[in-house]
Design an enzyme around this catalytic site. Sequence first.
Site, PDB file in Angstrom:
ATOM      1  CG  ASP A 185      47.377  87.765  36.419  1.00 47.62           C
ATOM      2  OD1 ASP A 185      46.921  86.631  36.663  1.00 47.62           O
ATOM      3  OD2 ASP A 185      48.590  88.039  36.462  1.00 47.62           O
TER       4      ASP A 185
ATOM      5  CE  LYS B 209      49.962  85.354  38.078  1.00 46.92           C
ATOM      6  NZ  LYS B 209      50.115  86.814  38.081  1.00 46.92           N
TER       7      LYS B 209
ATOM      8  CG  HIS C 244      54.116  83.678  40.547  1.00 50.13           C
ATOM      9  ND1 HIS C 244      54.027  84.998  40.892  1.00 50.13           N
ATOM     10  CD2 HIS C 244      54.397  83.683  39.230  1.00 50.13           C
ATOM     11  CE1 HIS C 244      54.236  85.760  39.838  1.00 50.13           C
ATOM     12  NE2 HIS C 244      54.466  84.976  38.802  1.00 50.13           N
TER      13      HIS C 244
END
Length: 281
Positions: free
Chosen positions: A44, A74, A107
Amino acid sequence: MEFVTLNNGVSMPILGFGVYQIQDPEECERCVLDAISVGYRSIDTAQVYQNEEAVGRAIKKSGVPREEFFITTKVWISNAGYDKAKASIQTSMEKLQLNYLDLVLIHQPFNDYYGTYRAMEELYKEGKIRAIGISNFYPDRYVDLVEFSEVVPAVNQVETHVFNQQAAAHELMKKYNTQIESWGPFAEGKNNLFTNPTLQEIGDKYNKSTAQVALRFLIQRDVVVIPKTVNKNRMEENYKVFDFTLTAEEMEKIAALDTGESLFFSHSDPQTVEYIISLGK
Ligand SMILES: NC(=O)c1ccc[n+]([C@@H]2O[C@H](COP(=O)([O-])OP(=O)(O)OC[C@H]3O[C@@H](n4cnc5c(N)ncnc54)[C@H](OP(=O)(O)O)[C@@H]3O)[C@@H](O)[C@H]2O)c1
């Protein structure tokens, strides 16, 4: 490894590796390579973490086939809006040296996130992104986006840990078929999580650490977790959470630790919103 099936049938590891605050490029590359050698396949990252290049280099160097990975990035607030978001996702793919992404999230729920989402829906339909979702969308904004979008977000990544369990938000996400994903599964150690007596006592029974119990609790609640650490021994520790099961009574004891409040900040506090928007401008 265990997997969850997202609302479009895509399979996502329930445990991944987060790289927030591992900004030094060499350090980040080393960490991701270590994590991959331990067995992590879900990574991530985010545009604002400024480490997509390092993550990409580690993926490449690992020699592990691309299809084994589940890579998330993101879109940051400053890249919001249809055109900018689309271009920024292309840049993220270049930095990560990937020709498709497994998951792209908005995000933060600020700036023109509808435009961002339209761009993501298009890239999703073109097959450049296997799943699209959001992060930090709390119930009101989450419902609004779901109701006015064609593609239901596959994932919503929100602060979730034993002290802020997101029970109501999680129920709402289940209703609309969005997978909850935890950021800060250890609350970054706040509130003395790693020495919490309840987690310690339960851990002692299984010969597991407080960190392992904290992750196991979330996993048993079907929450995807992405703990961060720069230490390989902790990467191994955090990975060994599939060989024990908490009883219903233990789950209840941990459920009682919930304060229902953020240990970080409230996304509905104007000063916090100003602060978040000021980051990565
Ligand atoms: N969407 C968002 O807005 C958002 C916000 C925050 C985070 N995230 C994502 O979620 C990921 C995880 O959250 P986070 O990094 O904020 O915090 P976290 O995973 O809750 O906690 C990380 C902290 O715990 C320590 N730690 C890790 N494993 C440990 C263990 N087994 N024993 C003792 N200490 C341990 C780490 O120290 P060492 O590194 O020194 O070992 C680090 O200080 C991030 O990396 C990022 O990918 C997303």
